[in-house]
Design an enzyme around this catalytic site. Structure first.
Site, mmCIF file in Angstrom:
data_model
loop_
_atom_site.group_PDB
_atom_site.id
_atom_site.type_symbol
_atom_site.label_atom_id
_atom_site.label_comp_id
_atom_site.label_asym_id
_atom_site.label_seq_id
_atom_site.Cartn_x
_atom_site.Cartn_y
_atom_site.Cartn_z
ATOM 1 N N LYS A 35 24.507 -7.070 3.551
ATOM 2 C CA LYS A 35 23.808 -5.793 3.551
ATOM 3 C C LYS A 35 22.406 -5.966 2.983
ATOM 4 C CE LYS A 35 24.413 -2.503 0.393
ATOM 5 N NZ LYS A 35 23.049 -2.025 0.007
ATOM 6 N N ASP A 63 20.764 -1.256 5.383
ATOM 7 C CA ASP A 63 21.079 -0.029 4.653
ATOM 8 C C ASP A 63 19.792 0.651 4.181
ATOM 9 O OD1 ASP A 63 22.520 1.954 3.345
ATOM 10 O OD2 ASP A 63 22.764 0.757 1.518
ATOM 11 N N LYS A 65 19.090 3.993 5.129
ATOM 12 C CA LYS A 65 19.382 5.432 4.999
ATOM 13 C C LYS A 65 18.254 6.311 5.555
ATOM 14 C CE LYS A 65 22.324 4.819 0.899
ATOM 15 N NZ LYS A 65 22.074 3.385 0.613
ATOM 16 N N ASP A 68 14.529 11.527 8.507
ATOM 17 C CA ASP A 68 13.195 11.968 8.901
ATOM 18 C C ASP A 68 13.340 12.873 10.116
ATOM 19 O OD1 ASP A 68 10.345 12.082 9.271
ATOM 20 O OD2 ASP A 68 10.194 10.103 8.354
ATOM 21 N N THR A 119 27.692 7.465 -3.542
ATOM 22 C CA THR A 119 28.770 7.230 -4.506
ATOM 23 C C THR A 119 28.342 7.425 -5.955
ATOM 24 O OG1 THR A 119 28.318 4.853 -4.346
ATOM 25 C CG2 THR A 119 30.151 5.723 -3.049
ATOM 26 N N ARG A 216 27.540 -6.272 -7.247
ATOM 27 C CA ARG A 216 27.532 -6.851 -8.590
ATOM 28 C C ARG A 216 28.742 -7.719 -8.939
ATOM 29 N NH1 ARG A 216 25.443 -1.397 -11.449
ATOM 30 N NH2 ARG A 216 26.046 -0.599 -9.403
#
Length: 239
Positions: A35, A63, A65, A68, A119, A216
């Site tokens: 990603k 990713d 997002k 617009d 999230t 992470r």
């Protein structure tokens, strides 16, 4: 047969193309996709996509997002499709027309994932954004409403937490992807976490997630490749 590693998307949330390339080298063959988020894409541009594709056969999940006006999103998606990206995110918080134009721009080359509720958002965030009380009380209902928009617009699937994955798969079918971020294996749970709606890899897959986004827990491990293997094994044990 789908194996544990086939569910894993590694989040290249790093500030430089050199660091990203190091993780791609370490994890090739260990994860299904990489990603690329805002930070890395702003720093490296499309070069990182070429690096991922040149170094192995993992997919690319961009990713960014998008959110617009519809025509701008359509034109941007046309450019993204030319890069050979497999999946790209677009916010469901906009209109269904914007989602439809995103799908149109991606054509048959790039699948659109609708982002439902981030999230790190909770009920208080939704309340402060001015949503009706029914959505404040029940985030699940907001996720499902936005998932329906994405489905109606022809999106490939949505991004949702593991808490909603089961309902999404039951309502919209096995071909509608549920991609789940906020993944934390039990052995990596920190005391303080900026994610509000987290699940373990096994919980997410059991709920129906088609892909889980892990950052992470792998990136911060002493041995990232071993951490990826450990997550894959946890998934296979659940399967």
């Amino acid at each position: 047969m789908k194996h544990g590693k086939d569910y894993i998307v590694f989040a290249l949330d790093v500030p430089s193309i050199e660091e990203a390339q190091r993780y791609v080298q370490l994890l090739k063959g260990k994860v299904a996709m990489f990603k690329v988020g805002l930070e890395l894409f702003v720093q490296s541009g499309p070069d990182i996509i070429k690096i991922i594709k040149d170094l192995g056969d993992a997919g690319v999940f961009l990713d960014l997002k998008f959110h617009d006006i519809s025509r701008t999103v359509e034109r941007t998606m046309e450019r993204v499709a030319q890069l050979g990206v497999d999946l790209v995110t677009v916010h469901c918080a906009s209109s269904i027309n914007m989602l439809e134009m995103a799908v149109k721009g991606g054509g048959k080359k790039t699948g659109v994932l609708g982002v439902t509720v981030l999230t790190d958002n909770d009920s208080q965030v939704v309340a402060n954004s001015g949503f009706r009380e029914e959505y404040v009380r029940d985030l699940h209902s907001l996720v499902i409403k936005r998932a329906q928009m994405a489905k109606d617009a022809g999106c490939r699937g949505i991004v949702c937490s593991g808490h909603e994955a089961k309902a999404v798969k039951e309502m919209f079918g096995k071909d509608f992807l549920a991609v789940t971020p906020g993944i934390r294996p039990k052995w990596s749970l920190p005391e303080n976490d900026d994610q509000q709606r987290i699940t373990t890899p096994a919980m997410a897959v059991k709920a129906g997630a088609d892909l889980i986004v892990v950052g992470r827990p792998i990136k911060m491990a002493d041995e990232p490749a071993a951490a990826a293997d450990r997550i894959a094994e946890e998934i296979e044990d659940r399967l």
